[in-house]
Design a protein around this motif. Structure first.
Motif, PDB file in Angstrom:
ATOM      1  N   ILE A  27       0.867  -1.177   0.000  1.00 17.91           N
ATOM      2  CA  ILE A  27       0.000   0.000   0.000  1.00 17.91           C
ATOM      3  C   ILE A  27       0.901   1.224   0.000  1.00 17.91           C
ATOM      4  N   ASP A  28       0.815   2.025  -1.042  1.00 11.40           N
ATOM      5  CA  ASP A  28       1.597   3.261  -1.080  1.00 11.40           C
ATOM      6  C   ASP A  28       0.675   4.440  -0.836  1.00 11.40           C
ATOM      7  N   ILE A  29       1.214   5.421  -0.100  1.00 15.03           N
ATOM      8  CA  ILE A  29       0.414   6.569   0.321  1.00 15.03           C
ATOM      9  C   ILE A  29       1.106   7.834  -0.175  1.00 15.03           C
ATOM     10  N   GLU A  70       0.946  13.409 -12.275  1.00 15.09           N
ATOM     11  CA  GLU A  70       1.498  13.711 -13.594  1.00 15.09           C
ATOM     12  C   GLU A  70       2.917  13.173 -13.768  1.00 15.09           C
ATOM     13  N   ARG A  71       3.672  13.035 -12.680  1.00 15.12           N
ATOM     14  CA  ARG A  71       5.060  12.552 -12.782  1.00 15.12           C
ATOM     15  C   ARG A  71       5.121  11.039 -12.896  1.00 15.12           C
ATOM     16  N   ARG A  72       4.006  10.352 -12.684  1.00 15.59           N
ATOM     17  CA  ARG A  72       4.009   8.882 -12.655  1.00 15.59           C
ATOM     18  C   ARG A  72       4.088   8.316 -14.063  1.00 15.59           C
ATOM     19  N   ASP A  73       4.554   7.067 -14.153  1.00 21.55           N
ATOM     20  CA  ASP A  73       4.929   6.559 -15.472  1.00 21.55           C
ATOM     21  C   ASP A  73       3.756   6.256 -16.411  1.00 21.55           C
ATOM     22  N   ILE A 127      -2.242   3.736 -15.917  1.00 21.73           N
ATOM     23  CA  ILE A 127      -2.812   2.778 -14.962  1.00 21.73           C
ATOM     24  C   ILE A 127      -2.161   2.875 -13.594  1.00 21.73           C
ATOM     25  N   ASN A 128      -0.989   3.541 -13.515  1.00 17.87           N
ATOM     26  CA  ASN A 128      -0.297   3.717 -12.232  1.00 17.87           C
ATOM     27  C   ASN A 128      -0.527   5.119 -11.666  1.00 17.87           C
ATOM     28  N   ALA A 129      -1.229   5.945 -12.417  1.00 19.10           N
ATOM     29  CA  ALA A 129      -1.421   7.339 -12.000  1.00 19.10           C
ATOM     30  C   ALA A 129      -2.816   7.528 -11.412  1.00 19.10           C
ATOM     31  N   GLU A 138      13.394  10.967 -19.879  1.00 19.71           N
ATOM     32  CA  GLU A 138      13.555  11.392 -18.489  1.00 19.71           C
ATOM     33  C   GLU A 138      14.091  10.236 -17.644  1.00 19.71           C
ATOM     34  N   ASP A 139      13.531   9.073 -17.827  1.00 20.71           N
ATOM     35  CA  ASP A 139      13.953   7.882 -17.086  1.00 20.71           C
ATOM     36  C   ASP A 139      13.706   6.640 -17.951  1.00 20.71           C
ATOM     37  N   PRO A 140      14.757   6.202 -18.667  1.00 16.24           N
ATOM     38  CA  PRO A 140      14.588   5.059 -19.588  1.00 16.24           C
ATOM     39  C   PRO A 140      14.203   3.757 -18.889  1.00 16.24           C
ATOM     40  N   ILE A 174      11.571  -0.552 -19.482  1.00 13.68           N
ATOM     41  CA  ILE A 174      11.539  -1.907 -18.931  1.00 13.68           C
ATOM     42  C   ILE A 174      10.312  -2.087 -18.044  1.00 13.68           C
ATOM     43  N   ARG A 175       9.937  -1.034 -17.354  1.00 12.22           N
ATOM     44  CA  ARG A 175       8.735  -1.117 -16.518  1.00 12.22           C
ATOM     45  C   ARG A 175       7.495  -1.387 -17.369  1.00 12.22           C
ATOM     46  N   ALA A 176       7.434  -0.809 -18.543  1.00 12.28           N
ATOM     47  CA  ALA A 176       6.284  -1.053 -19.433  1.00 12.28           C
ATOM     48  C   ALA A 176       6.180  -2.552 -19.729  1.00 12.28           C
ATOM     49  N   GLU A 226      21.363  -2.377 -11.222  1.00 13.64           N
ATOM     50  CA  GLU A 226      20.473  -2.833 -10.140  1.00 13.64           C
ATOM     51  C   GLU A 226      19.016  -2.517 -10.436  1.00 13.64           C
ATOM     52  N   ARG A 227      18.776  -1.360 -11.060  1.00 16.89           N
ATOM     53  CA  ARG A 227      17.394  -0.985 -11.377  1.00 16.89           C
ATOM     54  C   ARG A 227      16.834  -1.914 -12.467  1.00 16.89           C
ATOM     55  N   ILE A 228      17.683  -2.228 -13.444  1.00 11.25           N
ATOM     56  CA  ILE A 228      17.254  -3.138 -14.521  1.00 11.25           C
ATOM     57  C   ILE A 228      16.918  -4.510 -13.939  1.00 11.25           C
ATOM     58  N   ALA A 244      13.434  -8.987 -12.620  1.00  7.40           N
ATOM     59  CA  ALA A 244      13.001 -10.021 -11.680  1.00  7.40           C
ATOM     60  C   ALA A 244      11.471 -10.068 -11.674  1.00  7.40           C
ATOM     61  N   LYS A 245      10.847  -8.900 -11.685  1.00  3.64           N
ATOM     62  CA  LYS A 245       9.379  -8.858 -11.692  1.00  3.64           C
ATOM     63  C   LYS A 245       8.818  -9.309 -13.041  1.00  3.64           C
ATOM     64  N   LEU A 246       9.544  -8.984 -14.107  1.00  4.57           N
ATOM     65  CA  LEU A 246       9.087  -9.422 -15.431  1.00  4.57           C
ATOM     66  C   LEU A 246       9.056 -10.950 -15.519  1.00  4.57           C
TER      67      LEU A 246
HETATM   68  P1  ATP Z   1       4.123  -3.422  -7.759  1.00  2.36           P
HETATM   69  O1  ATP Z   1       2.803  -3.968  -7.430  1.00  2.36           O
HETATM   70  O2  ATP Z   1       4.937  -4.340  -8.568  1.00  2.36           O
HETATM   71  O3  ATP Z   1       4.865  -2.846  -6.580  1.00  2.36           O
HETATM   72  P2  ATP Z   1       3.760  -0.658  -8.440  1.00  2.36           P
HETATM   73  O4  ATP Z   1       2.872   0.011  -9.457  1.00  2.36           O
HETATM   74  O5  ATP Z   1       3.477  -0.391  -7.003  1.00  2.36           O
HETATM   75  O6  ATP Z   1       3.791  -2.188  -8.751  1.00  2.36           O
HETATM   76  P3  ATP Z   1       6.369   0.399  -7.907  1.00  2.36           P
HETATM   77  O7  ATP Z   1       7.645   0.181  -8.642  1.00  2.36           O
HETATM   78  O8  ATP Z   1       6.244  -0.079  -6.526  1.00  2.36           O
HETATM   79  O9  ATP Z   1       5.225  -0.197  -8.820  1.00  2.36           O
HETATM   80  O10 ATP Z   1       6.091   1.977  -7.950  1.00  2.36           O
HETATM   81  C1  ATP Z   1       5.015   2.580  -7.246  1.00  2.36           C
HETATM   82  C2  ATP Z   1       4.417   3.723  -8.065  1.00  2.36           C
HETATM   83  O11 ATP Z   1       5.388   4.762  -8.228  1.00  2.36           O
HETATM   84  C3  ATP Z   1       4.020   3.317  -9.479  1.00  2.36           C
HETATM   85  O12 ATP Z   1       2.704   2.833  -9.524  1.00  2.36           O
HETATM   86  C4  ATP Z   1       4.187   4.610 -10.236  1.00  2.36           C
HETATM   87  O13 ATP Z   1       3.053   5.421 -10.059  1.00  2.36           O
HETATM   88  C5  ATP Z   1       5.350   5.284  -9.549  1.00  2.36           C
HETATM   89  N1  ATP Z   1       6.671   5.010 -10.164  1.00  2.36           N
HETATM   90  C6  ATP Z   1       7.574   4.082  -9.784  1.00  2.36           C
HETATM   91  N2  ATP Z   1       8.688   4.129 -10.524  1.00  2.36           N
HETATM   92  C7  ATP Z   1       8.502   5.116 -11.408  1.00  2.36           C
HETATM   93  C8  ATP Z   1       9.295   5.670 -12.449  1.00  2.36           C
HETATM   94  N3  ATP Z   1      10.511   5.178 -12.740  1.00  2.36           N
HETATM   95  N4  ATP Z   1       8.788   6.712 -13.148  1.00  2.36           N
HETATM   96  C9  ATP Z   1       7.567   7.205 -12.853  1.00  2.36           C
HETATM   97  N5  ATP Z   1       6.773   6.735 -11.910  1.00  2.36           N
HETATM   98  C10 ATP Z   1       7.213   5.696 -11.171  1.00  2.36           C
END
Ligand code: ATP
Ligand code: MG
Length: 399
Positions: free
Chosen positions: A41-43, A109-112, A115-117, A153-155, A159-161, A193-195, A200-202
């Protein structure tokens, strides 16, 4: 609110009571809307780290320089991040500077990816500024804003995609694919390390086949450690691959692509821990044992129980003609006469005492090893006098 959210609720209520805005954000909201098991859970909040430190007794300043702290609550850890916009990533590792902002809008807006925003407030209202829900329903991964800029900005986002595609079974939006292809060469500056963490998750994803198809089709492998120097390796990936939840299993898979590339090469290039290296090396040895001698008691004896499932997964991926079940391994394990060398009725000291005139040397270990094999194979009862008699008939070669 769903259960994992309810557990974190007191944290959000406290932050809100101090007059700050606060939301659940990112992966947990996405997974909740997808009816998937919710991970961390992220806050996100307008409260700055120092304000959070004053509010809560147990705050761990994990990433305080970019506005992230961990709050411990009832045995769980919660990442709490202050609303922020990122500066540029000139080292492709960390944003150069972080600017805190007052509203969730800029933070989303800064999120990748769309679906994660997504964010959710305490009443369960979803904040969706970029049509993330629409993309969830259409099962598509799409960057927030211009993909070319976002990937530059962050390649790592490239890989996250692929990793989200592997976890969720989603396709990547055609425009986002175009942008990946434009920027992918900039991945070379990424911290390994980031790759590794994303890969690992992929590999652990339920749709790993799909994630790997992108790795191959978009030529991402050309920018990955080891593969960049030996691109033909990617053709050796088994057709029938299944999710591998631990990276040591991935290391084994990599090593089997080309046996002339040592495990240690992969370990170094992908910056893996010794723990992963050791587990991988045990698995490789026992997979070789399986190829030469089949599923013997000796194999099961040397395979720690914690690696049973990984061993089976790798057999499924790598040895298509073999078929091994957990029940088989457990059944063999239960009939083993000994569990480890310490269970043997004869130890090194006993052996030295049997041959008082012999100088100590490697022969002791060699003899112990032979005894161990005989006992595990059921060819020698684990009984001191029987073993002594066996040694009399099969005396050690001492030179
Ligand atoms: P998981 O369930 O695998 O943890 P997650 O979506 O929580 O998936 P995290 O890597 O934990 O992925 O990142 C948490 C959130 O932070 C993401 O959902 C995204 O909104 C944001 N985030 C993480 N890394 C980046 C990045 N490199 N660039 C932009 N946003 C990011
Ligand atoms: Mg997460």
């Amino acid at each position: 609110l769903a259960k994992p959210f309810r557990k974190a609720q007191p944290i959000l209520e406290k932050i809100a009571a101090h007059g700050y805005s606060v939301y659940f954000v990112g992966g947990c909201v996405r997974d909740f809307l997808l009816h998937r098991p919710i991970g961390d859970i992220d806050i996100a909040t307008s409260a700055k780290p120092d304000a959070l430190q004053n509010m809560f007794p147990a705050v761990i300043p994990v990433g305080i320089e970019h506005g992230t702290v961990i709050i411990r609550h009832e045995g769980e850890s919660y990442e709490v991040t202050t609303f922020r916009v990122d500066g540029t990533y000139s080292d492709q590792r960390h944003p150069d500077a972080v600017t805190y902002v007052q509203s969730i809008d800029k933070d989303l807006e800064r999120r990748d990816f769309t679906i994660n925003a997504l964010a959710m407030d305490l009443e369960g209202n979803i904040i969706d500024l970029f049509n993330g829900r629409h993309d969830l329903n259409h099962r598509v991964i799409k960057t927030v804003g211009n993909g070319e800029e976002r990937f530059r900005e962050d390649p790592l986002r490239i890989i996250r995609a692929l990793r989200f595609s592997s976890q969720l079974g989603f396709t990547i939006h055609p425009t986002t694919i175009e942008h990946i292809l434009k920027v992918k060469h900039e991945m070379k500056g990424l911290a390994v390390e980031r790759i590794t963490k994303e890969f690992a998750k992929l590999f652990a994803g339920d749709f790993v086949q799909q994630g790997l198809a992108y790795v191959v089709d978009l030529n991402i492998y050309q920018h990955l450690p080891v593969f960049e120097k030996a691109p033909s390796l990617i053709q050796q990936l088994p057709k029938k691959i299944q999710p591998l939840p631990y990276f040591h299993e991935v290391l084994v898979l990599f090593h089997f692509l080309d046996r002339t590339i040592a495990l240690s090469t992969w370990v170094k290039a992908w910056k893996c821990s010794n723990k992963h290296k050791n587990a991988a090396s045990v698995l490789i040895r026992q997979l070789d044992e399986l190829q030469t001698n089949g599923l013997t008691p000796w194999l099961v004896y040397q395979l720690p129980e914690s690696l049973y499932n990984g061993f089976i997964r790798l057999v499924n991926c790598l040895c298509s003609e073999q078929d091994i079940s957990l029940e088989q391994l457990v059944q063999i394990e239960q009939t083993l006469p000994i569990q480890s060398r310490t269970d043997m009725q004869m130890n090194g000291r006993d052996i030295v005492a049997l041959f008082p005139r012999y100088k100590k040397g490697p022969w002791i270990e060699q003899l112990l090893h032979r005894l161990e094999q005989q006992i595990v194979a059921g060819q020698l009862p684990n009984d001191y006098y029987t073993i002594k008699e066996w040694i009399r008939c099969n005396p050690p070669a001492i030179n």
